[in-house]
Design a protein around this motif. Structure first.
Motif, mmCIF file in Angstrom:
data_model
loop_
_atom_site.group_PDB
_atom_site.id
_atom_site.type_symbol
_atom_site.label_atom_id
_atom_site.label_comp_id
_atom_site.label_asym_id
_atom_site.label_seq_id
_atom_site.Cartn_x
_atom_site.Cartn_y
_atom_site.Cartn_z
ATOM 1 N N PHE A 2 0.862 -1.209 -0.054
ATOM 2 C CA PHE A 2 -0.035 -0.045 -0.014
ATOM 3 C C PHE A 2 0.843 1.262 0.067
ATOM 4 N N HIS A 3 1.811 1.099 -0.914
ATOM 5 C CA HIS A 3 2.769 2.260 -0.939
ATOM 6 C C HIS A 3 3.278 2.987 0.368
ATOM 7 N N ASN A 4 3.468 2.056 1.458
ATOM 8 C CA ASN A 4 4.236 2.568 2.721
ATOM 9 C C ASN A 4 5.549 2.231 2.463
ATOM 10 N N PRO A 5 6.259 3.304 2.416
ATOM 11 C CA PRO A 5 8.056 3.149 2.303
ATOM 12 C C PRO A 5 8.707 2.543 3.512
ATOM 13 N N ASN A 6 7.788 2.517 4.684
ATOM 14 C CA ASN A 6 8.484 1.840 6.006
ATOM 15 C C ASN A 6 8.312 0.361 6.032
ATOM 16 N N ILE A 7 7.770 -0.140 4.854
ATOM 17 C CA ILE A 7 7.409 -1.455 5.127
ATOM 18 C C ILE A 7 8.138 -2.250 3.862
ATOM 19 N N LYS A 8 9.075 -3.270 4.288
ATOM 20 C CA LYS A 8 9.812 -3.800 3.056
ATOM 21 C C LYS A 8 8.884 -5.084 2.665
ATOM 22 N N PRO A 9 8.765 -4.974 1.181
ATOM 23 C CA PRO A 9 7.730 -5.983 0.959
ATOM 24 C C PRO A 9 8.341 -7.683 1.012
ATOM 25 N N LYS A 10 7.549 -8.450 1.306
ATOM 26 C CA LYS A 10 7.913 -9.850 1.525
ATOM 27 C C LYS A 10 7.658 -10.664 0.344
ATOM 28 N N ASP A 41 -8.168 2.428 8.723
ATOM 29 C CA ASP A 41 -7.101 3.458 7.949
ATOM 30 C C ASP A 41 -6.569 4.440 9.221
ATOM 31 N N LEU A 42 -7.124 4.877 10.188
ATOM 32 C CA LEU A 42 -6.707 5.827 10.912
ATOM 33 C C LEU A 42 -5.573 5.269 11.715
ATOM 34 N N LEU A 43 -5.962 3.882 12.031
ATOM 35 C CA LEU A 43 -5.058 3.533 13.371
ATOM 36 C C LEU A 43 -3.814 2.665 12.469
ATOM 37 N N GLU A 44 -4.118 1.938 11.545
ATOM 38 C CA GLU A 44 -3.335 1.089 10.831
ATOM 39 C C GLU A 44 -2.273 1.507 9.838
ATOM 40 N N ARG A 45 -3.001 2.655 9.028
ATOM 41 C CA ARG A 45 -2.311 3.151 7.767
ATOM 42 C C ARG A 45 -1.986 4.569 7.883
#
Length: 211
Positions: A90-98, A146-150
């Motif tokens: 979801f275009h989150n730069p803080n997560i490295k795709p598995k 979306d407010l809490l997790e994303r």
């Protein structure tokens, strides 16, 4: 595998409770008995440079999905091949795709908003499950997620809901509701009820497939 897997399609509106349903359902089976392939991992990559561009971009359209690759990977699993696919973050730069390794199994779950709309994918399904919740309840669940997790703000979530999510649901998924084998109305957060529903469906599958 010597036998074609039994393919189940699961779709529902955002906030309908698909994630919890799938978690409960998967708990009924061992890892080698079931495989889940999700439409979310087949978004076509987009580059959004600003928050406003990301806010306006409509991810809730069939054209945002690489449906050809999605179809090819489902077919590969059906024919007994293992699929390797990078997860979507979801275009989150803080997560490295598995790197996801999807192995063929007797039960194949295909999950996603457009799986009934994509005709070639719909044709592969042996059974269809439709998850649904009333609009007000679904929006509350979407806001909480979306407010809490994303980390989105409420204005952006509501903008996307009324301009992207709801119109897409009504056009690309709702028309298929009456054609599904199971319609699950999920307007309460009654976990025991959902567990009971997955108990019944999984017991029926075990009997049908002799697992």
């Amino acid at each position: 595998m010597s036998k074609k897997p039994y393919v189940i399609g699961i779709a529902g509106s955002s906030g309908s409770g698909k994630t919890f349903f799938l978690k409960c359902f998967l708990n009924h089976f061992k890892a080698h008995e079931v495989t889940l392939i999700s439409q979310d991992d087949y978004y076509i990559p987009v580059v959004t440079k600003t928050r406003e561009e990301n806010r306006l971009y409509n991810f809730d359209l069939p054209t945002t999905i690489n449906s050809a690759l999605f179809y090819d990977d489902i077919k590969a699993l059906i024919t007994g091949k293992t699929v390797f696919k990078e997860e979507y973050t979801f275009h989150n730069p803080n997560i490295k795709p598995k790197l996801l390794e999807l192995k063929p199994a007797p039960i194949l779950l295909v999950e996603g908003l457009f799986i009934f709309h994509f005709k070639e994918i719909n044709a592969l399904l042996d059974e269809r499950i439709f998850m649904h919740a009333e609009e007000e309840i679904a929006l509350k669940r979407r806001l909480k997620r979306d407010l809490l997790e994303r980390g989105y703000n409420e204005e952006d979530v509501k903008y996307k809901w009324f301009n992207h999510v709801l119109p897409s649901f009504k056009e690309y998924l709702l028309p298929y509701k009456s054609l599904c084998d199971h319609i699950i109305e999920n307007n309460t957060d009654d976990t025991q009820r959902m567990i009971k529903i997955t108990d019944e469906i999984s017991d029926s599958l075990r009997s049908k497939l002799q697992l």
